[in-house]
Design a protein around this motif. Structure first.
Motif, PDB file in Angstrom:
ATOM      1  N   ILE A 165       0.836  -1.203   0.000  1.00  0.00           N
ATOM      2  CA  ILE A 165       0.000   0.000   0.000  1.00  0.00           C
ATOM      3  C   ILE A 165       0.869   1.249   0.000  1.00  0.00           C
ATOM      4  CG2 ILE A 165      -1.653   1.351   1.343  1.00  0.00           C
ATOM      5  CD1 ILE A 165      -2.747  -1.380   2.370  1.00  0.00           C
ATOM      6  N   LYS A 166       1.854   1.283   0.865  1.00  0.00           N
ATOM      7  CA  LYS A 166       2.716   2.468   0.969  1.00  0.00           C
ATOM      8  C   LYS A 166       3.509   2.685  -0.321  1.00  0.00           C
ATOM      9  CE  LYS A 166       3.289   2.710   5.996  1.00  0.00           C
ATOM     10  NZ  LYS A 166       2.041   2.015   6.311  1.00  0.00           N
ATOM     11  N   ARG A 167       3.991   1.601  -0.917  1.00  0.00           N
ATOM     12  CA  ARG A 167       4.771   1.697  -2.157  1.00  0.00           C
ATOM     13  C   ARG A 167       3.904   2.229  -3.300  1.00  0.00           C
ATOM     14  NH1 ARG A 167       6.103  -3.139  -2.163  1.00  0.00           N
ATOM     15  NH2 ARG A 167       4.666  -4.018  -3.696  1.00  0.00           N
ATOM     16  N   GLU A 168       2.700   1.687  -3.431  1.00  0.00           N
ATOM     17  CA  GLU A 168       1.840   2.105  -4.534  1.00  0.00           C
ATOM     18  C   GLU A 168       1.279   3.502  -4.309  1.00  0.00           C
ATOM     19  OE1 GLU A 168      -1.012  -0.705  -5.896  1.00  0.00           O
ATOM     20  OE2 GLU A 168       0.473  -2.312  -6.116  1.00  0.00           O
ATOM     21  N   LEU A 169       0.986   3.844  -3.065  1.00  0.00           N
ATOM     22  CA  LEU A 169       0.497   5.183  -2.766  1.00  0.00           C
ATOM     23  C   LEU A 169       1.523   6.235  -3.198  1.00  0.00           C
ATOM     24  CD1 LEU A 169      -1.578   7.083  -1.497  1.00  0.00           C
ATOM     25  CD2 LEU A 169      -0.546   6.624   0.736  1.00  0.00           C
ATOM     26  N   ALA A 170       2.795   5.978  -2.927  1.00  0.00           N
ATOM     27  CA  ALA A 170       3.845   6.910  -3.329  1.00  0.00           C
ATOM     28  C   ALA A 170       3.932   7.015  -4.853  1.00  0.00           C
ATOM     29  CB  ALA A 170       5.189   6.456  -2.758  1.00  0.00           C
ATOM     30  N   SER A 171       3.830   5.889  -5.544  1.00  0.00           N
ATOM     31  CA  SER A 171       3.899   5.892  -7.012  1.00  0.00           C
ATOM     32  C   SER A 171       2.723   6.657  -7.617  1.00  0.00           C
ATOM     33  CB  SER A 171       3.904   4.455  -7.549  1.00  0.00           C
ATOM     34  OG  SER A 171       5.068   3.765  -7.162  1.00  0.00           O
ATOM     35  N   PHE A 172       1.521   6.404  -7.118  1.00  0.00           N
ATOM     36  CA  PHE A 172       0.343   7.053  -7.692  1.00  0.00           C
ATOM     37  C   PHE A 172       0.305   8.541  -7.368  1.00  0.00           C
ATOM     38  CE2 PHE A 172      -1.641   2.646  -7.605  1.00  0.00           C
ATOM     39  CZ  PHE A 172      -1.447   2.458  -8.965  1.00  0.00           C
ATOM     40  N   ARG A 173       0.795   8.931  -6.211  1.00  0.00           N
ATOM     41  CA  ARG A 173       0.872  10.364  -5.913  1.00  0.00           C
ATOM     42  C   ARG A 173       1.765  11.082  -6.915  1.00  0.00           C
ATOM     43  NH1 ARG A 173       1.038   9.929   0.666  1.00  0.00           N
ATOM     44  NH2 ARG A 173      -1.157  10.462   1.012  1.00  0.00           N
ATOM     45  N   GLU A 174       2.871  10.436  -7.271  1.00  0.00           N
ATOM     46  CA  GLU A 174       3.786  11.032  -8.251  1.00  0.00           C
ATOM     47  C   GLU A 174       3.134  11.122  -9.629  1.00  0.00           C
ATOM     48  OE1 GLU A 174       8.154  10.211 -10.332  1.00  0.00           O
ATOM     49  OE2 GLU A 174       7.475   8.954  -8.671  1.00  0.00           O
ATOM     50  N   ILE A 175       2.472  10.050 -10.061  1.00  0.00           N
ATOM     51  CA  ILE A 175       1.818  10.047 -11.373  1.00  0.00           C
ATOM     52  C   ILE A 175       0.717  11.097 -11.433  1.00  0.00           C
ATOM     53  CG2 ILE A 175       0.406   8.684 -12.966  1.00  0.00           C
ATOM     54  CD1 ILE A 175       3.381   7.871 -12.830  1.00  0.00           C
ATOM     55  N   ILE A 176      -0.112  11.168 -10.390  1.00  0.00           N
ATOM     56  CA  ILE A 176      -1.215  12.124 -10.345  1.00  0.00           C
ATOM     57  C   ILE A 176      -0.698  13.554 -10.404  1.00  0.00           C
ATOM     58  CG2 ILE A 176      -2.991  13.069  -8.794  1.00  0.00           C
ATOM     59  CD1 ILE A 176      -3.524  10.096  -7.982  1.00  0.00           C
ATOM     60  N   ALA A 177       0.389  13.824  -9.691  1.00  0.00           N
ATOM     61  CA  ALA A 177       0.969  15.170  -9.703  1.00  0.00           C
ATOM     62  C   ALA A 177       1.566  15.505 -11.066  1.00  0.00           C
ATOM     63  CB  ALA A 177       2.035  15.279  -8.616  1.00  0.00           C
ATOM     64  N   ARG A 178       2.303  14.581 -11.635  1.00  0.00           N
ATOM     65  CA  ARG A 178       2.963  14.841 -12.925  1.00  0.00           C
ATOM     66  C   ARG A 178       1.968  14.963 -14.068  1.00  0.00           C
ATOM     67  NH1 ARG A 178       7.452  10.481 -13.924  1.00  0.00           N
ATOM     68  NH2 ARG A 178       7.796  11.792 -15.775  1.00  0.00           N
ATOM     69  N   ALA A 179       0.884  14.183 -14.017  1.00  0.00           N
ATOM     70  CA  ALA A 179      -0.116  14.215 -15.080  1.00  0.00           C
ATOM     71  C   ALA A 179      -1.219  15.241 -14.817  1.00  0.00           C
ATOM     72  CB  ALA A 179      -0.743  12.824 -15.243  1.00  0.00           C
ATOM     73  N   ASN A 180      -1.140  15.891 -13.650  1.00  0.00           N
ATOM     74  CA  ASN A 180      -2.109  16.922 -13.267  1.00  0.00           C
ATOM     75  C   ASN A 180      -3.545  16.377 -13.298  1.00  0.00           C
ATOM     76  OD1 ASN A 180      -2.756  19.538 -12.353  1.00  0.00           O
ATOM     77  ND2 ASN A 180      -3.190  20.237 -14.443  1.00  0.00           N
ATOM     78  N   ILE A 181      -3.730  15.209 -12.710  1.00  0.00           N
ATOM     79  CA  ILE A 181      -5.057  14.600 -12.643  1.00  0.00           C
ATOM     80  C   ILE A 181      -5.791  15.147 -11.423  1.00  0.00           C
ATOM     81  CG2 ILE A 181      -6.330  12.432 -12.362  1.00  0.00           C
ATOM     82  CD1 ILE A 181      -3.920  11.047 -13.707  1.00  0.00           C
ATOM     83  N   ARG A 182      -7.045  15.539 -11.617  1.00  0.00           N
ATOM     84  CA  ARG A 182      -7.848  16.095 -10.533  1.00  0.00           C
ATOM     85  C   ARG A 182      -9.133  15.289 -10.403  1.00  0.00           C
ATOM     86  NH1 ARG A 182      -3.708  17.787  -9.622  1.00  0.00           N
ATOM     87  NH2 ARG A 182      -2.953  19.935  -9.468  1.00  0.00           N
TER      88      ARG A 182
END
Length: 321
Positions: A302-319
């Motif tokens: 959970i912690k590993r994937e949460l960190a990955s998805f936070r990065e993707i969401i920020a870089r792709a500017n997903i809201r």
């Protein structure tokens, strides 16, 4: 005096925990599911629940509480007594994607939930309409680079793990695609099968019937290793997308303050169930694998994937929509 009483109370609690676990369960257990019947988490909860009922002689009831991005079921589980009689079968979406996507949530994964074990894993695939010219990941990348942002790729919806994987794929390869969100995996897979869109990032279980009929072909999976469901499918990493790894997994949780002996007892029994040949076969028939784990392994995932998805969401500017 107060310190002595406090210490005595702690010793009593610690001493009674194993006894409490030995008598558990002595009444019915319910498993909440954040989705309607028929989905991966629902099927996993019902298969495991039926086997738990057989093993322990207590009824296990599955309650479907769909809606609100999974918030309804997760919040209800978080508010339930921490006694092992209310569990929740969650997907990675509720514990690793929603916390990365939403600022205001009715639950906190770390504060409110105790991991028990992972249950099932459904690989995501990059799939192509059979009538399209795309036969490899390299074909897709060549077309995307020729006309950036034009090539249509369908997913089950905006903000779903499939959508995040599409953005991850684009960011990792320096390409851009036109995201076509549908309302669920089934309509997205049907659109791909019909040729309404040339490509899709979908669960292997969604496209399996169309792959079998020859109307859809799988170009790659998003797993780190080849799927046991079909070892012939290459992985994205094998196709040159080195850092992409994701899947649609389910897991079992209890309210955070549930006594550890009960968590351990649940883990041991569910892991035993997931190793049963008939259970593995029934999961495989639905296009998923069983992936038992320890609570610590699930927490780390959970912690590993949460960190990955936070990065993707920020870089792709997903809201959030």
């Amino acid at each position: 005096m107060l310190r002595i009483l406090g210490a005595f109370a702690t010793l009593v609690a610690l001493g009674s925990a194993p006894t409490y676990a030995q008598s558990y369960p002595d009444r019915p257990i319910r498993i909440l599911v954040p989705y309607a019947p028929g989905g991966i988490s629902d099927i996993a909860a019902r298969l495991v629940g039926a086997k738990l009922s057989e093993a322990w002689g207590q009824q296990v009831v599955v309650e479907n509480r769909p809606g609100g991005n999974g918030f309804i079921a997760m919040a209800a589980a978080a508010r339930s007594p921490a006694d092992g009689y209310t569990l929740v079968a969650s997907t990675g979406g509720e514990v690793a994607i929603d916390p990365a996507l939403f600022k205001d949530m009715p639950y906190d994964v770390d504060r409110d939930f105790a991991p028990i074990t992972t249950l099932s894993d459904a690989p995501l695939v990059l799939a192509a309409y059979a009538g399209s010219p795309f036969k490899t990941v390299a074909d897709v990348l060549a077309a995307a680079r020729l006309k950036p942002g034009v090539l249509n790729v369908c997913t089950p919806g905006y903000g779903a793990i499939n959508h995040l994987v599409l953005e991850w794929f684009a960011l990792s390869t320096g390409t851009r695609f036109q995201h076509i969100p549908y309302k669920g995996g089934a309509p997205a897979a049907q659109a791909l099968m019909a040729g309404d869109v040339p490509l899709g990032i979908l669960a292997s279980s969604s496209v399996a019937p169309y792959v079998k009929s020859g109307s859809v072909r799988v170009l790659a999976t998003t797993l780190a290793k080849r799927s046991k469901l079909n070892p012939e499918w290459p992985t994205m990493q094998e196709e040159g997308v080195k850092d992409l790894e994701a899947s649609n997994w389910t897991a079992l949780f209890a309210p955070r303050a549930t006594p550890q002996p009960i968590i351990d007892k649940l883990n041991v029994e569910v892991v035993k169930i997931l190793a049963m040949p008939d259970v593995k076969e029934r999961f495989a028939a639905g296009g998923v694998e069983t992936i038992p784990s320890s609570p610590a392994e699930l927490d780390a995932r959970i912690k590993r994937e949460l960190a990955s998805f936070r990065e993707i969401i920020a870089r792709a500017n997903i809201r959030p929509e």
